[in-house]
Design a protein around this motif. Structure first.
Motif, mmCIF file in Angstrom:
data_model
loop_
_atom_site.group_PDB
_atom_site.id
_atom_site.type_symbol
_atom_site.label_atom_id
_atom_site.label_comp_id
_atom_site.label_asym_id
_atom_site.label_seq_id
_atom_site.Cartn_x
_atom_site.Cartn_y
_atom_site.Cartn_z
ATOM 1 N N LEU A 31 -8.723 -10.344 -0.358
ATOM 2 C CA LEU A 31 -10.053 -9.763 -0.541
ATOM 3 C C LEU A 31 -9.942 -8.314 -0.990
ATOM 4 C CD1 LEU A 31 -11.743 -11.108 2.725
ATOM 5 C CD2 LEU A 31 -11.703 -12.152 0.461
ATOM 6 N N VAL A 32 -9.039 -7.566 -0.350
ATOM 7 C CA VAL A 32 -8.922 -6.129 -0.634
ATOM 8 C C VAL A 32 -7.463 -5.700 -0.678
ATOM 9 C CG1 VAL A 32 -11.087 -5.422 0.469
ATOM 10 C CG2 VAL A 32 -8.999 -5.545 1.824
ATOM 11 N N ASP A 33 -7.274 -4.515 -1.245
ATOM 12 C CA ASP A 33 -5.991 -3.835 -1.146
ATOM 13 C C ASP A 33 -6.313 -2.388 -0.805
ATOM 14 O OD1 ASP A 33 -3.274 -3.428 -1.184
ATOM 15 O OD2 ASP A 33 -3.199 -3.037 -3.343
ATOM 16 N N TYR A 34 -5.391 -1.720 -0.149
ATOM 17 C CA TYR A 34 -5.585 -0.305 0.117
ATOM 18 C C TYR A 34 -5.384 0.474 -1.170
ATOM 19 C CZ TYR A 34 -5.348 -1.388 5.091
ATOM 20 O OH TYR A 34 -5.595 -1.887 6.334
ATOM 21 N N ALA A 35 -6.175 1.527 -1.346
ATOM 22 C CA ALA A 35 -6.050 2.380 -2.525
ATOM 23 C C ALA A 35 -5.168 3.576 -2.193
ATOM 24 C CB ALA A 35 -7.421 2.839 -2.989
ATOM 25 N N GLY A 39 -8.693 5.776 3.079
ATOM 26 C CA GLY A 39 -10.046 5.328 3.343
ATOM 27 C C GLY A 39 -10.734 4.658 2.173
ATOM 28 N N PHE A 40 -10.059 4.595 1.041
ATOM 29 C CA PHE A 40 -10.639 3.919 -0.118
ATOM 30 C C PHE A 40 -10.007 2.542 -0.268
ATOM 31 C CE2 PHE A 40 -11.924 8.142 -0.676
ATOM 32 C CZ PHE A 40 -13.014 8.162 -1.525
ATOM 33 N N THR A 150 -12.025 7.728 10.689
ATOM 34 C CA THR A 150 -11.134 6.562 10.756
ATOM 35 C C THR A 150 -11.737 5.444 9.916
ATOM 36 O OG1 THR A 150 -12.223 5.800 12.757
ATOM 37 C CG2 THR A 150 -10.237 7.099 13.038
ATOM 38 N N THR A 151 -10.888 4.705 9.267
ATOM 39 C CA THR A 151 -11.364 3.747 8.275
ATOM 40 C C THR A 151 -10.734 2.376 8.487
ATOM 41 O OG1 THR A 151 -9.591 4.408 6.778
ATOM 42 C CG2 THR A 151 -11.679 5.554 6.555
ATOM 43 N N ARG A 152 -11.500 1.347 8.125
ATOM 44 C CA ARG A 152 -11.004 -0.029 8.164
ATOM 45 C C ARG A 152 -11.643 -0.792 7.019
ATOM 46 N NH1 ARG A 152 -11.633 -2.783 13.838
ATOM 47 N NH2 ARG A 152 -10.157 -4.172 12.842
ATOM 48 N N PRO A 153 -10.914 -1.724 6.400
ATOM 49 C CA PRO A 153 -11.472 -2.457 5.265
ATOM 50 C C PRO A 153 -12.837 -3.062 5.609
ATOM 51 C CG PRO A 153 -9.182 -3.064 5.599
ATOM 52 C CD PRO A 153 -9.566 -2.179 6.745
ATOM 53 N N PHE A 154 -13.790 -2.883 4.729
ATOM 54 C CA PHE A 154 -15.164 -3.399 4.843
ATOM 55 C C PHE A 154 -15.980 -2.750 5.965
ATOM 56 C CE2 PHE A 154 -13.108 -7.306 2.992
ATOM 57 C CZ PHE A 154 -13.680 -7.153 1.747
#
Length: 479
Positions: A31-35, A39-40, A150-154
RNA sequence: CGGGGCGUGGCGAAGUUUGGUAUCGCGCUUGGUUCGGGACCAAGAGGCCGCGGGUUCGAAUCCCGCCGCUCCGACCA
């Protein structure tokens, strides 16, 4: 045995580490990858396809009620952002700034939009003249930037994709009706497209959107019994209109300020879907938003006629309007089973030499794992029926989780005990005093989620101060 | 922003204590045999050991600084 071993490697069981399970699914379902900037996130094709289906369905609903899409600039001059004090104060800690253009330092720094109320108001102050032009029902699909700690996907990222609806109306009543209509639109969407039950309610003063007069929310319960705010709808009164000098000539030819709303949902909905439906084999997607609803897998595909038979099944389903994909790659059958389970494809259709002899195919459900052999002639009807059953089953299970873990409680000690014993939503009375709300957080570790729109009308005691009161309120641990 | 854990080919790890020029599994490429629950054989490709500085004849390993990921708090869709 080999399967179990590989699954352990592939994904962390949710019972062992729910947070790890969640990020495993985000990454391994592609679904996602870290940039490269903290946090992106990169929305990969499969994740973006889910978002496109969410957009398509929701956008259709917005248009049914007369909303029009627009595109606002991504940068907001500092002076413009600062015109409404509460909004600025609320967002100040998480605004990102542009201070240079080319090699020149800018005279005024520019904010990356954290939300676009200011741009809409500025625009309206230019174009609105008469009550005849109201209401203006605008929406935009875009991304915004908030410099989160602090960041987490979605669930929490520094950039996220969303829709933000912004409307202005002649009267407060119309604006309030709009706020309620859009909240209901979100709740219906969650039920019909995402198979997610929600609790509809109003936020407390402490939890409401900066600058709003009232904030409404839909709260969802995840499989770990934590709350996820999945959509909001705000009523602003005429506060922003006054701050940004948005005026119109009214029916009585006096200069008036319009009443305003805004409402939003984000890519966080994808996180909600993951934590509402998925299991230890990976993602489980509700059929309405699944990029691929059915995967057709030829078994022993080098045997004569198998690929042709599978292709025919795919073509029939495509003709019936099903989002279908055939995978005739050289991977083994078992690998493909696991792969499409990881990606949450609702139905798997298998066709092999034995099926061809018998004039049947095998259909396996992602949600229950059940397999059924159906006559070839009944393919389309079976798929249609099963997709419907999967949606209903996912909704029923999520509704059960919400019901099983929502508790009517009377004291903060009971709330604390509930949190210590696995969590959930606590439904109590509340006196309305913010001090009691803060105390609840300190004593029981929960924040207020919402005051449900459906109030019981009964009287009871505030779990903190013991005062007689009537307001029902939900508490929980939130994402 | 406070506290913990982690950073070694695409992924997961060993190696770090006691410095000596990088190892294993998966994946990837090519060819062949397979396919009803994560197949197998053979031959290959791929690594500024997170980044920067320092110590040393020599650093993945020791020292200093930074960055990133992650979990728990505070803040938020």
């Amino acid at each position: 045995m080999a399967k179990d071993q590989r699954n352990v490697e592939a994904i962390t069981p949710m019972e062992e580490d729910f947070a790890k399970w969640y990020t495993d699914i985000c990454l391994k379902a592609e679904l996602v990858d870290y940039a490269s900037v903290k946090g992106f996130m990169i929305l990969r094709p499969y994740g973006y396809a889910i978002w496109e289906h969410i957009q398509r369905i929701m956008d259709g609903e917005f248009k049914k009620t007369g909303h029009e899409n627009v595109a606002m600039p991504v940068l907001i001059p500092e002076s413009l952002l600062k015109k409404e004090g509460e909004l600025v104060n609320g967002f100040a800690p998480e605004v990102a700034w542009v201070t240079e253009g080319g090699s020149e330092k800018l005279e005024e720094r520019l904010a990356f939009r954290p939300t676009s109320e200011t741009m809409f108001c500025d625009h309206w102050s230019h174009v609105l003249h008469s009550w005849r032009e109201l209401p203006m029902l605008y929406n935009q699909w875009c991304s915004v930037i908030r410099w989160e700690k602090t960041t987490r996907p979605f669930l929490r990222s520094r950039e996220f994709w969303w829709q933000e609806g912004h409307t202005i109306h002649e009267t407060a009543e119309e604006a309030i009706a709009e706020t309620e209509q859009q909240l209901n639109c979100y709740a219906d969407f969650c039920r019909d497209a995402l198979a997610m039950p929600v609790v509809k309610g109003r936020k407390t003063e402490k939890e409401k959107f900066a600058g709003a007069e009232a904030t409404y929310t839909i709260e969802c319960m995840m499989k770990d019994r934590k709350a996820l705010q999945s959509g909001t709808s705000h009523y602003f009164g005429d506060k922003f209109s006054r701050a940004y000098d948005v005026t119109f000539a009214g029916r009585d030819n006096t200069l008036q300020y319009p009443f305003q709303t805004s409402w939003g949902t984000t890519t966080r909905l994808i996180g909600a879907v993951i934590m509402t439906h998925s299991d230890n084999n990976g993602l489980i997607l509700p059929p309405a938003i699944a990029p691929v609803q059915v995967v057709v897998l030829p078994i022993a595909q080098h045997k004569p006629g198998v690929i042709e038979a599978a292709t025919a099944l795919r073509d029939r389903l495509a003709a019936a309007g099903v989002r279908v994909k055939m995978d005739d790659s050289e991977q083994s059958a078992g690998w493909k089973f696991a792969q499409y389970e990881m990606k949450g494809v609702p139905l798997r259709v298998e066709i092999g030499p034995k099926d061809m002899e018998k004039g049947q195919c095998c259909i396996a459900r992602r949600d229950t794992g059940e397999k059924a052999f159906v006559p070839m002639a009944e393919l389309e009807s079976s798929v249609e029926r099963l997709l419907g059953e999967i949606h209903n089953n996912l909704y029923a299970k999520a509704e059960q989780n919400l019901a099983d873990n929502t508790f009517d409680l009377n004291t903060w000690e009971e709330v604390k005990e509930m949190i210590e014993n696995g969590g959930g939503f606590a439904l109590t009375k509340w006196c309305g005093d913010e001090a009691c709300e803060v105390a609840m957080k300190e004593k029981a570790g929960v924040s207020s989620r919402c005051m449900p729109l459906k109030q019981s009308g009964t009287t009871g005691k505030c779990p903190i101060c013991g005062k007689e009161c009537t307001t029902d309120i939900y508490w929980g641990v939130a994402y």
